[in-house]
Write a protein that holds these residues in place. Structure first.
Motif, mmCIF file in Angstrom:
data_model
loop_
_atom_site.group_PDB
_atom_site.id
_atom_site.type_symbol
_atom_site.label_atom_id
_atom_site.label_comp_id
_atom_site.label_asym_id
_atom_site.label_seq_id
_atom_site.Cartn_x
_atom_site.Cartn_y
_atom_site.Cartn_z
ATOM 1 N N ARG D 40 0.796 -1.234 0.000
ATOM 2 C CA ARG D 40 0.000 0.000 0.000
ATOM 3 C C ARG D 40 0.822 1.274 0.000
ATOM 4 O O ARG D 40 0.582 2.161 -0.830
ATOM 5 C CB ARG D 40 -0.970 -0.013 1.186
ATOM 6 N N GLU D 44 0.957 4.008 -3.062
ATOM 7 C CA GLU D 44 0.639 5.427 -2.847
ATOM 8 C C GLU D 44 1.778 6.314 -3.338
ATOM 9 O O GLU D 44 1.552 7.296 -4.036
ATOM 10 C CB GLU D 44 0.387 5.671 -1.356
ATOM 11 N N GLU D 45 2.993 5.911 -3.000
ATOM 12 C CA GLU D 45 4.156 6.692 -3.391
ATOM 13 C C GLU D 45 4.283 6.783 -4.905
ATOM 14 O O GLU D 45 4.595 7.842 -5.453
ATOM 15 C CB GLU D 45 5.412 6.024 -2.799
ATOM 16 N N ARG D 47 1.874 6.401 -7.000
ATOM 17 C CA ARG D 47 0.579 6.789 -7.578
ATOM 18 C C ARG D 47 -0.015 5.661 -8.416
ATOM 19 O O ARG D 47 -0.496 5.869 -9.527
ATOM 20 C CB ARG D 47 0.728 8.034 -8.458
ATOM 21 N N ARG D 50 -3.202 -0.341 -5.677
ATOM 22 C CA ARG D 50 -2.533 -1.374 -4.876
ATOM 23 C C ARG D 50 -2.374 -2.665 -5.660
ATOM 24 O O ARG D 50 -1.385 -3.381 -5.509
ATOM 25 C CB ARG D 50 -3.374 -1.679 -3.633
#
Lengths: 137, 137, 137, 137
Positions: D40, D44-45, D47, D50
């Motif tokens: 996750r 997120e990092e 973009r 998941r």
DNA sequence: GTGGTCTAGACCACA
DNA sequence: GTGGTCTAGACCACG
């Protein structure tokens, strides 16, 4: 009360548990006001995570089937009519059909299939008796 | 060929489809070499996403039940399940046990259970014969 | 002009073709006004479907790199400056790094890796000469 | 650990990630037994969804590069690639050939190509040493 | 038109 | 918090 989880059915485990509690309530196996198994031992017996059992109970509470009294346990609520014979029959037929389909699929002849069923029923009966004797001690 | 999806059962839709194709194969509704419904029209008919049907077909292919020819379609295989007898027996026993457990759960007596099984087997046999006659036309 | 499709890179084939035409134009291998290979033979040579080559050419036309004259063929448009040395170097470094990573991954020692490279370069050189002789006939 | 996704390259994002994890393993940036970034936060990092990261990790697990322990995380395996020398050689040759073709394509002379390779190998070696020192602290 | 793949969102089981 | 799965939408390659 005996629950049976099928890990390979693909149906979410917590929903299987929900259905089985509902079925137990509906069939009269579980009576209004009666206590359900508590989470920790049940999780251990079924080899589940406690979260999963808790999730099933939470779902049942939100459905109004059971009532959770923190520190005391979970209890079956009132107002659940036993399943009509017709519906029980339907549930059972689903399972039977799956077994028949599998037998055809595996090219097991009908005769051998019936023998296997008889054999398994005897095996279950045997286990059941053993358990009863165990409890009588 | 008619498929029926139960959206409330919690069982993954694609697995329901897998089971129903297997059942159609077992009942003779679908014959070896015959084409299955194409993915898109079937998905539309069942109100599913194409991928869900595609996943079911992919699963069936990996099980050796069907064969998928890109650009042409999916077809029922001739000789699926080249499994050893031991393994076939094991798979079948699992299905049988599920049915027995369900019967016990629903408090259906053994005698009634066996009658129901015979009845369902006859029903399948009947369907298979009807399908054979239908194909011969 | 030589195109090279990598079927296992995961990059869409038609985009690989687009990039290679762009690169050929940029490197001067393909000159403004010159004709591109026609779709059918190129598809055959690259073992692609004609649709796929057509899609690449359509993409190139919409990008303004080539011009399609129905019935005549496709031709490179003007105004494409050759790639700067810096950029060509960068593209090549990407490929080299992939090979180095693979060598490390497969635990092939550096010395053996370099030998293999020399060997492959010789092999390519050999092929190239054979082709030239073939054309001179 | 720093990953860099190129969204315009057309190469599937999850494969880019696979390659970069392999590169990190090869360069020593990632050591056997060490944990990879969790799905996750990494998604997120970068973009990404998941699932895209999860798919890359699943691919790496099926390749035997990493090991995934549900609920705990993903870890670099000790001894991946137990491939026979013949197969390793073949895989490596494919990568090398791609680089050679690209060099020819970009009209980079053989001598310059070899220099570039040596330079990149030195660069990797340098990184690996730096990482080892970093870990020893 | 056919089947196949990549990316995404939501949910599940588990620690 | 961890990884895994199911369903979906958009796109790819091919006939």
């Amino acid at each position: 009360m005996l629950f049976q989880i099928n890990f390979k059915s693909g149906m979410p485990v917590y929903l299987q548990l929900v259905d089985q509690v509902k079925a137990a309530a509906a069939s009269g196996e579980l009576k209004p006001g009666e206590a359900l198994p508590s989470i920790r031992p049940l999780a251990e017996e079924l080899r589940l995570n406690r979260n999963t059992v808790a999730k099933a109970y939470a779902e049942l509470e939100s459905l109004g089937v059971i009532e959770s009294l923190p520190g005391k346990g979970c209890f079956l609520k009132q107002n659940h009519s036993p399943l009509r014979k017709e519906i029980r029959r339907k549930l059972l037929i689903e399972e039977i059909d799956q077994a028949i389909v599998m037998a055809h699929h595996l090219q097991v002849p009908g005769r051998e299939f019936l023998e296997l069923i008889q054999q398994r029923m005897d095996s279950f009966e045997h286990k059941r008796r053993a358990n009863e004797e165990h409890k009588e001690k």
